[in-house]
Every structure is written in C-alpha cells, then in structure tokens.
Design a protein around this motif. Structure first.
Motif, mmCIF file in Angstrom:
data_model
loop_
_atom_site.group_PDB
_atom_site.id
_atom_site.type_symbol
_atom_site.label_atom_id
_atom_site.label_comp_id
_atom_site.label_asym_id
_atom_site.label_seq_id
_atom_site.Cartn_x
_atom_site.Cartn_y
_atom_site.Cartn_z
ATOM 1 N N TYR A 181 0.834 -1.214 0.000
ATOM 2 C CA TYR A 181 0.000 0.000 0.000
ATOM 3 C C TYR A 181 0.862 1.255 0.000
ATOM 4 O O TYR A 181 0.473 2.273 -0.572
ATOM 5 N N PHE A 182 2.025 1.194 0.609
ATOM 6 C CA PHE A 182 2.914 2.362 0.558
ATOM 7 C C PHE A 182 3.585 2.490 -0.814
ATOM 8 O O PHE A 182 3.856 3.608 -1.262
ATOM 9 N N VAL B 136 -1.482 8.626 7.225
ATOM 10 C CA VAL B 136 -1.855 7.373 6.546
ATOM 11 C C VAL B 136 -2.528 6.488 7.587
ATOM 12 O O VAL B 136 -1.929 5.560 8.149
ATOM 13 N N HIS B 137 -3.760 6.838 7.910
ATOM 14 C CA HIS B 137 -4.520 6.037 8.876
ATOM 15 C C HIS B 137 -6.015 6.351 8.731
ATOM 16 O O HIS B 137 -6.402 7.209 7.942
ATOM 17 N N GLY C 33 6.904 4.723 13.757
ATOM 18 C CA GLY C 33 6.130 4.350 12.570
ATOM 19 C C GLY C 33 5.443 5.591 12.024
ATOM 20 O O GLY C 33 4.240 5.593 11.764
ATOM 21 N N GLY D 246 5.174 7.321 9.345
ATOM 22 C CA GLY D 246 4.594 7.531 8.015
ATOM 23 C C GLY D 246 5.201 8.742 7.334
ATOM 24 O O GLY D 246 6.430 8.911 7.302
ATOM 25 N N ASN E 194 10.919 5.786 11.375
ATOM 26 C CA ASN E 194 10.255 4.875 10.434
ATOM 27 C C ASN E 194 11.279 3.902 9.863
ATOM 28 O O ASN E 194 12.459 4.235 9.738
ATOM 29 N N GLN F 33 9.544 7.060 2.987
ATOM 30 C CA GLN F 33 8.547 7.853 3.721
ATOM 31 C C GLN F 33 9.227 8.989 4.496
ATOM 32 O O GLN F 33 8.724 10.101 4.570
ATOM 33 N N ASP G 284 14.010 0.575 13.494
ATOM 34 C CA ASP G 284 12.971 -0.414 13.770
ATOM 35 C C ASP G 284 12.352 -0.136 15.141
ATOM 36 O O ASP G 284 13.068 0.066 16.124
ATOM 37 N N ALA G 285 11.030 -0.166 15.181
ATOM 38 C CA ALA G 285 10.293 0.076 16.424
ATOM 39 C C ALA G 285 10.737 -0.858 17.548
ATOM 40 O O ALA G 285 10.648 -0.494 18.726
ATOM 41 N N VAL H 232 0.918 5.561 16.076
ATOM 42 C CA VAL H 232 -0.402 5.766 15.476
ATOM 43 C C VAL H 232 -0.641 4.708 14.378
ATOM 44 O O VAL H 232 0.026 4.728 13.332
ATOM 45 N N GLU H 233 -1.548 3.795 14.678
ATOM 46 C CA GLU H 233 -1.997 2.795 13.688
ATOM 47 C C GLU H 233 -0.840 2.091 12.968
ATOM 48 O O GLU H 233 -0.807 2.047 11.743
ATOM 49 N N CYS H 234 0.108 1.577 13.725
ATOM 50 C CA CYS H 234 1.239 0.895 13.081
ATOM 51 C C CYS H 234 1.714 -0.336 13.848
ATOM 52 O O CYS H 234 2.425 -1.174 13.279
ATOM 53 N N PHE I 166 4.521 -4.362 13.471
ATOM 54 C CA PHE I 166 5.809 -4.584 14.137
ATOM 55 C C PHE I 166 6.029 -6.071 14.410
ATOM 56 O O PHE I 166 5.071 -6.806 14.637
HETATM 57 C C1 LIG Z 1 -0.545 2.662 8.613
HETATM 58 S S1 LIG Z 1 1.034 3.412 8.544
HETATM 59 C C2 LIG Z 1 0.837 4.678 9.790
HETATM 60 C C3 LIG Z 1 1.776 5.825 9.548
HETATM 61 C C4 LIG Z 1 1.650 6.982 10.547
HETATM 62 N N1 LIG Z 1 1.746 6.556 11.908
HETATM 63 C C5 LIG Z 1 0.369 7.726 10.318
HETATM 64 O O1 LIG Z 1 -0.511 7.568 11.169
HETATM 65 O O2 LIG Z 1 0.254 8.454 9.350
HETATM 66 C C6 LIG Z 1 2.132 2.228 9.338
HETATM 67 C C7 LIG Z 1 3.576 2.725 9.454
HETATM 68 O O3 LIG Z 1 4.374 1.806 10.213
HETATM 69 C C8 LIG Z 1 5.684 1.793 9.649
HETATM 70 N N2 LIG Z 1 6.389 0.575 10.118
HETATM 71 C C9 LIG Z 1 6.072 -0.710 9.829
HETATM 72 N N3 LIG Z 1 6.922 -1.549 10.461
HETATM 73 C C10 LIG Z 1 7.783 -0.781 11.185
HETATM 74 C C11 LIG Z 1 8.853 -1.055 12.075
HETATM 75 N N4 LIG Z 1 9.219 -2.321 12.347
HETATM 76 N N5 LIG Z 1 9.503 -0.024 12.648
HETATM 77 C C12 LIG Z 1 9.142 1.263 12.393
HETATM 78 N N6 LIG Z 1 8.119 1.594 11.565
HETATM 79 C C13 LIG Z 1 7.443 0.588 10.971
HETATM 80 C C14 LIG Z 1 5.401 1.826 8.156
HETATM 81 O O4 LIG Z 1 6.524 2.132 7.390
HETATM 82 C C15 LIG Z 1 4.301 2.888 8.114
HETATM 83 O O5 LIG Z 1 4.844 4.171 8.061
#
Ligand SMILES: C[S@@+](CC[C@H](N)C(=O)[O-])C[C@H]1O[C@@H](n2cnc3c(N)ncnc32)[C@H](O)[C@@H]1O
Length: 282
Positions: A10-11, A33-34, A78, A80, A101, A106, A128-129, A145-147, A151
C-alpha cells in the motif's frame, strides 16, 4: 529488522501516486496514513477534504491520550509521512519532535513536507520500532499511530517504549483489537496469503486482555482505553470509492479492506486508542 524484511504494497502505491501528483490522494493520505475519526459519523461517502480532517482528528485523539503539552520531547514511532509530527508542530511550542520509520522513502517525504516552527525542533530517523536507536529515559511521550500491528513483536516494542520513556512519561497507540473469542480467527491476518497482500504483514490477534497484562508486566499504568470503532466506520466507504476511482485491481486490497470493514461493523474487531503511564517506580 530492516525495510527489506517488510513489504508494504500500500505504501508502494501511495508513493507512486503521490509522485504523479494525484490530488485526491495527496489530500486524503499525503499527510496522515490512517483511518479517520468522526465524532458524529456521517452517512454516505465523504469527500477527500472531510477524510483529511477526520484523519487529523484521530491523530489528535491519540496524542491527547498521551497527556501531550508544550516543551516536551516526543517520539512518534512508525511516523509515516510525518503527519502526527506536523500536527504537534502546528499545535504546540518548545517541542523536540522525532519521527522514526523503517521506510526511508517515507522519511524523505516527511523531511521535505514538515518544517519546524514555534520554537520546535524536528528530526526524522530510520530505525525499527523493536530496536529503538535512542538512549534510556530520553522521551516524555512515545506515540504509535496505527502501526503496531506491522511490528515484529508487540512485547519487544512495549519494552523499548518503556526503556526510552522518562519515569512519569506517557505512551499512546491505536490498534485494531479483536474481541477475545474472535482472536483465534484473526490468525488469517498474519499468515499466508494475507501477509503478502496489499497491507503487508498485519497481526490483528492481540486482545485487550493481552495488552493489559503486557502493560502491567512492563510497569505501565493503563490510563485510557477508548473504543472508537463506530467513529472510524466512514473510512471504509471512502476507501472503497477511492479504490474504484484509482482502478485498484489488487484483489487482496479489496478482500483485506472488506474483512476489516465487516468484522468491525459486526463488532468482532474494535478500533481502540490505548494510553499508558510509565510509573515512577515499578
Ligand atoms: C498505517 S502506517 C501509519 C503511519 C503513521 N503513523 C500515520 O498515522 O500516518 C504504518 C507505518 O508503520 C511503519 N512501520 C512498519 N513496520 C515498522 C517497524 N518495524 N519499525 C518502524 N516503523 C514501521 C510503516 O513504514 C508505516 O509508516
């Protein structure tokens, strides 16, 4: 874990469309992106402008659940395209805002779009988170937020959030949380072929009871548990209409969004905002 280990089609689509200056997509998903939040959910399909406002509302709900105020050091994990950092920058002063991120593409867009003002500083970092590249006790607030469902492990991320938070600091997130009895059935979301679908790997199996015991084991005091499922539902009709206009053929995009919509409408999957305080002593 690195970006090569995760795959978020999707990204890929979003970045390609934004590159082509798709104005509807820019409005709806160029910043956040949520899902959106409507205090009084409207009937019918909303406009991209209305969706953008609803996405902004959702972000605010999450950072206010973390007791955010001026002069704080905040980590948005995360992040976005930096929408939450942008909103904090617009509404607070004296802030040190850091967006993290795993996807450098992004971060490049976030860096280009979000510029600090009001005595704030902004910094975007790759990482990485579950292995946060920051010292212990260095943030007042951690947001996700919504991520979190992307993980590798929620427990590792919680341990990292706890480590980087100052005592008395707040941690807030939003997640799609299944009802207890429905959780085993959501195994589909993290297994093949869903893990390779449009939304990448999403683990939607973590229940509220699991969150509560994880938080307690970690030394977090639960502060807010808000079920906002009903307030997010107009997101689905908006996504369906947008997908049609963009001519998205990917079957997994339709199937995954459809499953999320109907399990949410039936009350099996709940969209929740959770916040926690890191107690001063464990
Ligand atoms: C649905 S998007 C939400 C983006 C942002 N938080 C927003 O609300 O606009 C999920 C995000 O999680 C990030 N992400 C996924 N796995 C991750 C990881 N292991 N560590 C950090 N970021 C991660 C993705 O790259 C993406 O930007």
């Amino acid at each position: 874990m690195t970006f090569e280990d995760i795959h978020l089609p999707y990204f890929d689509l979003l970045l390609a469309q934004l590159e082509q200056e798709n104005t509807k997509l820019e409005l709806a998903f160029g910043r956040h992106v949520h899902w959106g939040y409507w205090s009084e959910p409207p009937q019918g399909v909303v406009s991209p402008e209305d969706f953008a406002q609803a996405a902004e509302n959702l972000t605010k709900k999450i950072y206010f659940a973390a007791n955010t105020k001026n002069n704080q050091r905040i980590l948005d994990v995360g992040c976005g395209f930096g929408g939450t950092i942008a909103s904090l920058n617009e509404n607070f002063s004296g802030m040190e805002l850091i967006g993290l991120n795993i996807d450098i593409r992004q971060l490049l867009r976030a860096q280009e779009k979000v510029k600090a003002h009001s005595g704030n500083t902004i910094y975007f970092e790759a990482g990485d988170a579950c292995a946060l590249p920051f010292p212990d006790q260095s943030f007042d607030v951690v947001l996700a937020v919504e991520c979190i469902f992307h993980f590798p492990e929620r427990s590792k991320f919680f341990a990292e959030a706890w480590r980087v938070l100052k005592p008395g600091g707040y941690f807030a997130l939003s997640d799609f949380i299944p009802q207890n009895f429905f959780s085993p059935l959501t195994a589909f979301s993290s297994g093949w072929p869903f893990a390779r679908g449009f939304f990448g790997r999403c683990n939607l199996q973590y229940t509220l009871a699991q969150y509560r015991s994880l938080a307690q084991a970690m030394g977090f005091k639960g502060r807010i548990e808000k079920d906002i499922t009903e307030n997010t539902l107009p997101t689905y009709s908006f996504l369906r209409a947008l997908g049609g206009e963009l001519g998205i053929k990917d079957l997994s995009a339709k199937v995954e969004t459809g499953i999320a919509e109907w399990t949410s409408r039936l009350g099996l999957l709940r969209y929740r905002i959770l916040s926690f305080e890191k107690l001063k002593s464990k």
